[in-house]
Design a protein around this motif. Sequence first.
Motif, mmCIF file in Angstrom:
data_model
loop_
_atom_site.group_PDB
_atom_site.id
_atom_site.type_symbol
_atom_site.label_atom_id
_atom_site.label_comp_id
_atom_site.label_asym_id
_atom_site.label_seq_id
_atom_site.Cartn_x
_atom_site.Cartn_y
_atom_site.Cartn_z
ATOM 1 N N ASN A 76 2.524 -0.772 11.267
ATOM 2 C CA ASN A 76 1.833 0.528 11.272
ATOM 3 C C ASN A 76 2.787 1.593 11.829
ATOM 4 N N LEU A 77 2.808 2.747 11.182
ATOM 5 C CA LEU A 77 3.756 3.793 11.607
ATOM 6 C C LEU A 77 3.486 4.268 13.033
ATOM 7 N N LYS A 87 -9.771 6.874 10.533
ATOM 8 C CA LYS A 87 -9.125 7.348 9.313
ATOM 9 C C LYS A 87 -10.098 7.972 8.321
ATOM 10 N N ALA A 99 -1.987 5.686 1.157
ATOM 11 C CA ALA A 99 -1.028 5.665 0.035
ATOM 12 C C ALA A 99 -1.497 6.569 -1.090
ATOM 13 N N GLY A 136 -0.480 10.121 -1.289
ATOM 14 C CA GLY A 136 0.299 11.359 -1.455
ATOM 15 C C GLY A 136 -0.110 12.444 -0.481
ATOM 16 N N LEU A 137 -0.840 12.055 0.580
ATOM 17 C CA LEU A 137 -1.347 13.039 1.547
ATOM 18 C C LEU A 137 -0.724 12.852 2.932
ATOM 19 N N ALA A 138 0.319 12.021 3.018
ATOM 20 C CA ALA A 138 1.062 11.783 4.268
ATOM 21 C C ALA A 138 0.201 11.170 5.374
ATOM 22 N N GLY A 189 0.045 8.137 6.707
ATOM 23 C CA GLY A 189 0.774 7.356 7.707
ATOM 24 C C GLY A 189 1.676 8.249 8.553
ATOM 25 N N ASN A 213 -0.148 10.217 11.187
ATOM 26 C CA ASN A 213 -0.552 9.390 12.319
ATOM 27 C C ASN A 213 0.629 9.178 13.267
ATOM 28 N N ASP A 216 8.431 12.500 5.984
ATOM 29 C CA ASP A 216 7.355 13.499 6.099
ATOM 30 C C ASP A 216 6.916 13.743 7.546
HETATM 31 P P1 ATP Z 1 3.425 10.294 1.697
HETATM 32 O O1 ATP Z 1 2.596 11.423 1.159
HETATM 33 O O2 ATP Z 1 4.096 10.612 3.028
HETATM 34 O O3 ATP Z 1 4.313 9.633 0.703
HETATM 35 P P2 ATP Z 1 1.183 8.579 1.437
HETATM 36 O O4 ATP Z 1 -0.023 9.390 1.796
HETATM 37 O O5 ATP Z 1 1.470 8.430 -0.025
HETATM 38 O O6 ATP Z 1 2.422 9.165 2.185
HETATM 39 P P3 ATP Z 1 0.482 6.679 3.429
HETATM 40 O O7 ATP Z 1 -0.988 6.917 3.528
HETATM 41 O O8 ATP Z 1 1.352 7.202 4.500
HETATM 42 O O9 ATP Z 1 1.042 7.162 2.021
HETATM 43 O O10 ATP Z 1 0.643 5.091 3.275
HETATM 44 C C1 ATP Z 1 1.827 4.487 2.814
HETATM 45 C C2 ATP Z 1 1.889 3.058 3.340
HETATM 46 O O11 ATP Z 1 2.043 3.082 4.749
HETATM 47 C C3 ATP Z 1 0.646 2.241 3.046
HETATM 48 O O12 ATP Z 1 1.043 1.107 2.322
HETATM 49 C C4 ATP Z 1 0.081 1.850 4.408
HETATM 50 O O13 ATP Z 1 -0.342 0.504 4.463
HETATM 51 C C5 ATP Z 1 1.257 2.058 5.361
HETATM 52 N N1 ATP Z 1 0.833 2.553 6.698
HETATM 53 C C6 ATP Z 1 1.362 2.194 7.870
HETATM 54 N N2 ATP Z 1 0.781 2.829 8.882
HETATM 55 C C7 ATP Z 1 -0.165 3.635 8.364
HETATM 56 C C8 ATP Z 1 -1.111 4.537 8.931
HETATM 57 N N3 ATP Z 1 -1.207 4.727 10.240
HETATM 58 N N4 ATP Z 1 -1.900 5.216 8.076
HETATM 59 C C9 ATP Z 1 -1.791 5.037 6.735
HETATM 60 N N5 ATP Z 1 -0.934 4.188 6.167
HETATM 61 C C10 ATP Z 1 -0.116 3.474 6.953
#
Ligand code: ATP
Length: 284
Positions: free
Chosen positions: A67-68, A92, A97, A99-101, A103, A106, A137
Amino acid sequence: MEEVVIEAYGKINLALDVLYPRDDGYHEIDTIMQQIDLKDTLILRNIDEDKVIIESNCKDIPLDETNLVYKAWEKIVKEANLKRGIHITIHKNIPVAAGLAGGSTNAAAVLKGLNILWDLNLSQKRLMEIGMEIGADVPFCILGGTAHAKGIGEKLTRIKSFSNKLILLANIGKEVSTADVYDRLDLQNRQDRIPIDKLVEYIEEDMVIELSQNIANVMESVVIEDYPVIAEIKEHMMRHGALGSLMSGSGPTVFGIFDDEEKLLRCKEFLERKVEKVFLAKTI
Ligand code: ATP
């Protein structure tokens, strides 16, 4: 202080261009990032042991060292040379995953939160540098507002805030791998660049209509190949009166910019029958 509560806001990309792959394996990008008020809430609570305990209402995120937020804790204890643990609750709302950042925001919240909870006095600039080591990001999620980002997303220039705009978000409930989308981009045969500098000007001048009509994302067509429904959602948004509609980041979330609340609510009602998750938001 025993605990701190931090809001972690999501982002959309008002424009996203990918320029070329770099020797270090990353891609050089040119993008406009915009914070939105769709948010997760994190509670950081001191514990006696030197470890991290993560709890969440969301079943789709890992609760271990992948987890980040765990990485954010690791970076902070190293930076401050501490041996200190933390209990992190992640409430949450931001789709994962998507496209809304989700992780990244957080991780940014934990960097900011531990800085407050443990009185570390790290500057925003230093927090952004540490954030960069966690993900491209993260620095933007610390900065917030509206920013033009270059490099791999870390070279940030704040621009006049595009705040208080009505945004409708539609998420089809599928996770998209950002790395996979980068791999599939055909950067050799690109005809045109996205005119990001022009779009920045539109924001600076508060020309919402011109901006909305020209928002663009080079990743969109790749993700639409897998999920044609994204193109349909965009059409629905436009037919319901959105000024513009686009996929955010590597998708699959689609957003629409509205200037009329009634139209937005009608669109929301319509999309709720077709799409798994629909959210109202405002730009910050
Ligand atoms: P970005 O827009 O930055 O590319 P995203 O919104 O597409 O990000 P995230 O929601 O950040 O993607 O999730 C990407 C991956 O990170 C997922 O596979 C998820 O399991 C993992 N991850 C690790 N920690 C977290 C967290 N705290 N919240 C959400 N996803 C997390």
